[in-house]
Motif scaffolding. Structure first.
Motif, PDB file in Angstrom:
ATOM      1  N   GLU A   7      13.390   6.093  -6.225  1.00 16.97           N
ATOM      2  CA  GLU A   7      13.331   6.718  -7.547  1.00 16.97           C
ATOM      3  C   GLU A   7      12.696   5.713  -8.491  1.00 16.97           C
ATOM      4  N   PHE A   8      12.279   6.152  -9.675  1.00 19.37           N
ATOM      5  CA  PHE A   8      11.652   5.237 -10.630  1.00 19.37           C
ATOM      6  C   PHE A   8      12.473   3.964 -10.771  1.00 19.37           C
ATOM      7  N   THR A   9      11.779   2.850 -10.651  1.00 20.07           N
ATOM      8  CA  THR A   9      12.426   1.544 -10.729  1.00 20.07           C
ATOM      9  C   THR A   9      11.416   0.544 -11.283  1.00 20.07           C
ATOM     10  N   PRO A  10      11.846  -0.433 -12.024  1.00 19.31           N
ATOM     11  CA  PRO A  10      10.891  -1.431 -12.543  1.00 19.31           C
ATOM     12  C   PRO A  10      10.249  -2.209 -11.388  1.00 19.31           C
ATOM     13  N   VAL A  11       8.919  -2.248 -11.362  1.00 23.08           N
ATOM     14  CA  VAL A  11       8.245  -2.963 -10.271  1.00 23.08           C
ATOM     15  C   VAL A  11       8.532  -4.453 -10.316  1.00 23.08           C
ATOM     16  N   GLU A  12       8.927  -4.967 -11.477  1.00 23.55           N
ATOM     17  CA  GLU A  12       9.240  -6.399 -11.592  1.00 23.55           C
ATOM     18  C   GLU A  12      10.414  -6.800 -10.708  1.00 23.55           C
ATOM     19  N   LYS A  13      11.190  -5.825 -10.239  1.00 28.30           N
ATOM     20  CA  LYS A  13      12.304  -6.140  -9.331  1.00 28.30           C
ATOM     21  C   LYS A  13      11.794  -6.578  -7.955  1.00 28.30           C
ATOM     22  N   THR A  14      10.531  -6.302  -7.675  1.00 25.85           N
ATOM     23  CA  THR A  14       9.915  -6.706  -6.415  1.00 25.85           C
ATOM     24  C   THR A  14       9.032  -7.922  -6.687  1.00 25.85           C
ATOM     25  N   ASP A  15       9.326  -9.023  -6.034  1.00 24.03           N
ATOM     26  CA  ASP A  15       8.576 -10.262  -6.257  1.00 24.03           C
ATOM     27  C   ASP A  15       7.187 -10.196  -5.629  1.00 24.03           C
ATOM     28  N   PHE A  16       6.276 -10.978  -6.188  1.00 27.00           N
ATOM     29  CA  PHE A  16       4.984 -11.205  -5.560  1.00 27.00           C
ATOM     30  C   PHE A  16       5.181 -12.212  -4.439  1.00 27.00           C
ATOM     31  N   THR A  17       4.515 -11.988  -3.311  1.00 24.66           N
ATOM     32  CA  THR A  17       4.556 -12.918  -2.184  1.00 24.66           C
ATOM     33  C   THR A  17       3.123 -13.252  -1.791  1.00 24.66           C
ATOM     34  N   LEU A  18       2.943 -14.383  -1.167  1.00 24.44           N
ATOM     35  CA  LEU A  18       1.631 -14.827  -0.727  1.00 24.44           C
ATOM     36  C   LEU A  18       1.096 -13.871   0.331  1.00 24.44           C
ATOM     37  N   CYS A  19      -0.164 -13.478   0.195  1.00 26.72           N
ATOM     38  CA  CYS A  19      -0.804 -12.615   1.195  1.00 26.72           C
ATOM     39  C   CYS A  19      -1.110 -13.433   2.455  1.00 26.72           C
ATOM     40  N   SER A  20      -1.255 -12.741   3.567  1.00 28.43           N
ATOM     41  CA  SER A  20      -1.661 -13.437   4.779  1.00 28.43           C
ATOM     42  C   SER A  20      -3.111 -13.900   4.609  1.00 28.43           C
ATOM     43  N   GLY A  21      -3.490 -14.920   5.323  1.00 28.77           N
ATOM     44  CA  GLY A  21      -4.832 -15.475   5.207  1.00 28.77           C
ATOM     45  C   GLY A  21      -4.782 -16.878   4.655  1.00 28.77           C
ATOM     46  N   HIS A  22      -5.878 -17.303   4.041  1.00 28.69           N
ATOM     47  CA  HIS A  22      -6.023 -18.699   3.641  1.00 28.69           C
ATOM     48  C   HIS A  22      -6.339 -18.861   2.161  1.00 28.69           C
ATOM     49  N   VAL A  23      -5.838 -17.952   1.316  1.00 33.95           N
ATOM     50  CA  VAL A  23      -6.166 -17.980  -0.107  1.00 33.95           C
ATOM     51  C   VAL A  23      -4.881 -18.074  -0.931  1.00 33.95           C
ATOM     52  N   PRO A  24      -4.557 -19.260  -1.439  1.00 36.14           N
ATOM     53  CA  PRO A  24      -3.295 -19.428  -2.170  1.00 36.14           C
ATOM     54  C   PRO A  24      -3.192 -18.627  -3.470  1.00 36.14           C
ATOM     55  N   GLY A  25      -4.309 -18.235  -4.093  1.00 35.75           N
ATOM     56  CA  GLY A  25      -4.268 -17.489  -5.348  1.00 35.75           C
ATOM     57  C   GLY A  25      -4.162 -15.993  -5.177  1.00 35.75           C
ATOM     58  N   LEU A  26      -3.953 -15.521  -3.947  1.00 32.79           N
ATOM     59  CA  LEU A  26      -3.896 -14.091  -3.649  1.00 32.79           C
ATOM     60  C   LEU A  26      -2.475 -13.709  -3.270  1.00 32.79           C
ATOM     61  N   THR A  27      -1.815 -12.921  -4.137  1.00 30.45           N
ATOM     62  CA  THR A  27      -0.431 -12.519  -3.886  1.00 30.45           C
ATOM     63  C   THR A  27      -0.304 -11.003  -3.982  1.00 30.45           C
ATOM     64  N   GLU A  28       0.761 -10.483  -3.375  1.00 27.15           N
ATOM     65  CA  GLU A  28       0.978  -9.043  -3.359  1.00 27.15           C
ATOM     66  C   GLU A  28       2.419  -8.713  -3.685  1.00 27.15           C
ATOM     67  N   ARG A  29       2.582  -7.562  -4.290  1.00 28.74           N
ATOM     68  CA  ARG A  29       3.902  -6.990  -4.569  1.00 28.74           C
ATOM     69  C   ARG A  29       3.950  -5.692  -3.770  1.00 28.74           C
ATOM     70  N   ILE A  30       4.649  -5.702  -2.630  1.00 31.00           N
ATOM     71  CA  ILE A  30       4.747  -4.517  -1.774  1.00 31.00           C
ATOM     72  C   ILE A  30       5.760  -3.564  -2.398  1.00 31.00           C
ATOM     73  N   LEU A  31       5.288  -2.402  -2.833  1.00 35.02           N
ATOM     74  CA  LEU A  31       6.182  -1.430  -3.476  1.00 35.02           C
ATOM     75  C   LEU A  31       6.872  -0.539  -2.457  1.00 35.02           C
ATOM     76  N   ALA A  32       6.142  -0.143  -1.430  1.00 34.67           N
ATOM     77  CA  ALA A  32       6.713   0.680  -0.361  1.00 34.67           C
ATOM     78  C   ALA A  32       5.869   0.480   0.881  1.00 34.67           C
ATOM     79  N   THR A  33       6.533   0.487   2.031  1.00 35.35           N
ATOM     80  CA  THR A  33       5.788   0.299   3.279  1.00 35.35           C
ATOM     81  C   THR A  33       6.496   0.989   4.429  1.00 35.35           C
ATOM     82  N   ASP A  34       5.717   1.376   5.402  1.00 29.86           N
ATOM     83  CA  ASP A  34       6.222   1.865   6.681  1.00 29.86           C
ATOM     84  C   ASP A  34       5.736   0.863   7.716  1.00 29.86           C
ATOM     85  N   PRO A  35       6.608  -0.039   8.159  1.00 28.60           N
ATOM     86  CA  PRO A  35       6.185  -1.096   9.075  1.00 28.60           C
ATOM     87  C   PRO A  35       5.610  -0.572  10.393  1.00 28.60           C
ATOM     88  N   GLU A  36       6.046   0.605  10.816  1.00 26.35           N
ATOM     89  CA  GLU A  36       5.548   1.169  12.074  1.00 26.35           C
ATOM     90  C   GLU A  36       4.085   1.568  11.983  1.00 26.35           C
TER      91      GLU A  36
END
Length: 114
Positions: A7-36
């Motif tokens: 349900e509606f929720t502040p996105v700030e509750k989800t932290d930014f994490t470092l993306c995979s790869g080799h770029v330290p300035g690239l981060t992501e905030r995953i809002l929803a995912t289906d790992p499968e």
């Protein structure tokens, strides 16, 4: 499996994490995912003057839709600048990037699906 019900929720509750790869300035905030399936909705953040060249040209086996919320980025392969308010829809196999972000950085909203 599918993405979770949220349900509606502040996105700030989800932290930014470092993306995979080799770029330290690239981060992501995953809002929803289906790992499968790899389906995901995220906010991608480029810190000011981030260069994704170490990650090379990107080619995915999934659809990717991107909307630029803030700032701008330059596609180094195309030599083109894209800025807030612009949108891309990339089918599987479409080459894109690498990019550099401007002095203000860049924030995008992305949806990935198969």
């Amino acid at each position: 499996m599918t993405k979770p019900e949220i349900e509606f929720t502040p996105v700030e509750k989800t932290d930014f994490t470092l993306c995979s790869g080799h770029v330290p300035g690239l981060t992501e905030r995953i809002l929803a995912t289906d790992p499968e399936s790899g389906t995901a909705t995220r906010i991608l953040r480029f810190a000011p003057n981030t260069d994704t060249t170490p990650n090379g040209v990107q080619v995915h086996d999934f659809w990717e839709e991107v909307y630029i919320l803030e700032g701008e980025m330059t596609d180094l392969r195309l030599g083109q600048i894209f800025s807030a308010g612009q949108y891309a829809c990339r089918p599987p196999g479409m080459a894109h990037g690498p990019w550099t972000s401007g002095p203000q950085g860049c924030l995008t909203f992305e949806v990935r699906y198969r």
